[in-house]
Design an enzyme around this catalytic site. Structure first.
Site, short mmCIF file in Angstrom:
data_model
loop_
_atom_site.label_atom_id
_atom_site.label_comp_id
_atom_site.label_asym_id
_atom_site.label_seq_id
_atom_site.Cartn_x
_atom_site.Cartn_y
_atom_site.Cartn_z
N GLU A 137 -42.55 3.76 3.99
CA GLU A 137 -41.38 3.42 4.93
C GLU A 137 -41.30 3.44 6.14
O GLU A 137 -42.14 4.16 6.64
CB GLU A 137 -40.16 4.82 3.91
CG GLU A 137 -39.25 4.03 4.38
CD GLU A 137 -38.03 5.17 3.54
OE1 GLU A 137 -36.83 4.57 3.19
OE2 GLU A 137 -38.23 6.44 3.73
N LYS A 182 -43.99 -9.17 -1.81
CA LYS A 182 -42.88 -10.01 -1.35
C LYS A 182 -43.63 -10.97 -0.13
O LYS A 182 -43.33 -12.37 -0.05
CB LYS A 182 -42.13 -9.23 -0.60
CG LYS A 182 -41.03 -8.51 -1.55
CD LYS A 182 -40.40 -9.11 -2.26
CE LYS A 182 -39.16 -9.83 -2.42
NZ LYS A 182 -38.41 -9.81 -3.27
N LYS A 204 -39.28 -6.25 4.86
CA LYS A 204 -40.02 -5.64 3.72
C LYS A 204 -41.64 -6.04 3.47
O LYS A 204 -42.07 -5.27 4.41
CB LYS A 204 -39.26 -4.68 2.79
CG LYS A 204 -38.74 -3.25 3.42
CD LYS A 204 -38.33 -2.73 2.29
CE LYS A 204 -37.10 -1.79 2.18
NZ LYS A 204 -36.48 -2.73 3.06
N VAL A 258 -28.66 -4.96 1.54
CA VAL A 258 -27.31 -5.57 1.51
C VAL A 258 -26.28 -4.22 1.19
O VAL A 258 -26.62 -4.08 0.47
CB VAL A 258 -27.21 -6.82 0.33
CG1 VAL A 258 -25.68 -7.52 0.07
CG2 VAL A 258 -28.17 -8.06 0.64
N ILE A 315 -35.63 -14.94 -2.54
CA ILE A 315 -35.27 -14.22 -2.20
C ILE A 315 -36.51 -12.98 -1.52
O ILE A 315 -37.43 -12.46 -2.14
CB ILE A 315 -34.71 -13.23 -2.31
CG1 ILE A 315 -33.10 -14.60 -3.37
CG2 ILE A 315 -33.95 -12.09 -1.80
CD1 ILE A 315 -32.47 -14.99 -2.68
N LYS A 373 -37.63 -4.73 -6.47
CA LYS A 373 -37.10 -4.08 -5.34
C LYS A 373 -37.13 -2.51 -5.03
O LYS A 373 -37.06 -2.40 -3.62
CB LYS A 373 -36.54 -4.84 -4.63
CG LYS A 373 -35.40 -4.28 -5.24
CD LYS A 373 -33.73 -4.40 -4.59
CE LYS A 373 -32.89 -4.36 -5.55
NZ LYS A 373 -31.38 -4.64 -4.42
#
Length: 277
Positions: free
Chosen positions: A191, A59, A47, A87, A43, A5
């Site tokens: 980003e 993902k 992003k 998180v 999960i 990740k």
């Protein structure tokens, strides 16, 4: 939950992103279906929405894989994906990084003064993921209610104050030994300044839980997806980084979708199982 990740690291190691995240999810999905696993919860991440990075693209593909297996009538396993943001205090999050920088006397590094992110606590994230798995069934994607996005620079300032120090932005004057400087270091490749939890072609519906929303969108054509994954896996096995990056981006930008998720229960929708290594 075993995906790579780290955004910046996967930008420089895209083959591992495909091998571990995409191929790994496909293999686990096939095994879960083959051996009659009752529930499969993937999960996901914010992003994966309009993804700009290799990690986000991988993902997004994984969400489609889970959806495709969940929509197959010949598969008893209940497949769902759960999408949410950052998180607090988890491995690799900004909290432990900021804490170490403050302990060293600064500077605390923030990528951009307007950068925002969604956050939730570890117990809340774990609880909602488990409950989404209990709610879901047939290839559904759920989005967790993350509240309002937080400005990263304000998070850094609050952490500095809570440590008994005084935050100082780049243009602020130095006033004493309790000052901790904040430095803006620039965004990393791909980003985003602001993350999203769903895109323009997606809509959210209610579930039995007030903090879990069900996402609706046209499903990806499973035959098309199988072909794309087979080609992507071949490129990853051959170690062609540029082709993998190009292929991954092309797949995510222009998915072929179908009108209805009611897919055939014939073998034609089974994703490829061959591995070269």
């Amino acid at each position: 939950a075993a995906a790579y990740k780290h955004v910046a690291m996967l930008e420089t190691h895209p083959l591992e992103s495909v091998r571990n995240n995409v191929v790994g999810t496909r293999i686990l999905s096939e095994l879960a279906a083959e051996f009659g696993v009752e529930r499969f919860v993937f999960i996901s991440t914010d992003k994966a929405v309009n993804p700009k990075t290799v990690m986000g693209q991988s993902k997004a593909l994984c969400e489609w894989i889970v959806e495709s297996f969940g929509h197959r009538r010949d598969v008893a396993t209940r497949f769902v994906a759960v999408r949410f943001g950052n998180v607090l205090n988890s491995s690799g999050s900004v909290i432990p990084i900021f804490r170490k920088q403050i302990e060293k006397g600064g500077p605390v590094t923030v990528t951009h003064p307007e950068m925002t992110r969604y956050f939730m606590t570890i117990p809340e994230a774990v609880s909602l993921v488990v409950q989404a798995g209990a709610i879901g069934g047939r290839g559904q994607v759920f989005v967790l209610d993350m509240g309002e996005p937080v400005r990263i620079v304000e998070l850094a300032q609050n952490m500095i104050r809570l440590s008994g120090k005084q935050p100082r932005l780049p243009d602020d004057p130095t006033t004493g030994s309790r000052d901790i400087r904040i430095a803006f270091v620039g965004s990393r490749p791909g980003e985003k300044i602001h993350e999203e939890l769903w895109s323009g072609n997606e809509s959210l519906g209610e579930t039995a839980h007030p903090k879990i929303r069900r996402l609706s969108r046209p499903p990806v054509d499973p035959d098309w997806l199988a072909q794309q994954l087979s080609e992507l896996e071949r490129l990853a096995d051959e170690g062609d980084t540029l082709e993998v990056v190009g292929k991954l981006g092309a797949i995510v930008r222009e998915p072929k979708r179908v009108a209805s998720p009611q897919l055939s229960d014939t073998g034609s929708y089974k994703l490829p199982t061959q591995l070269k290594d």
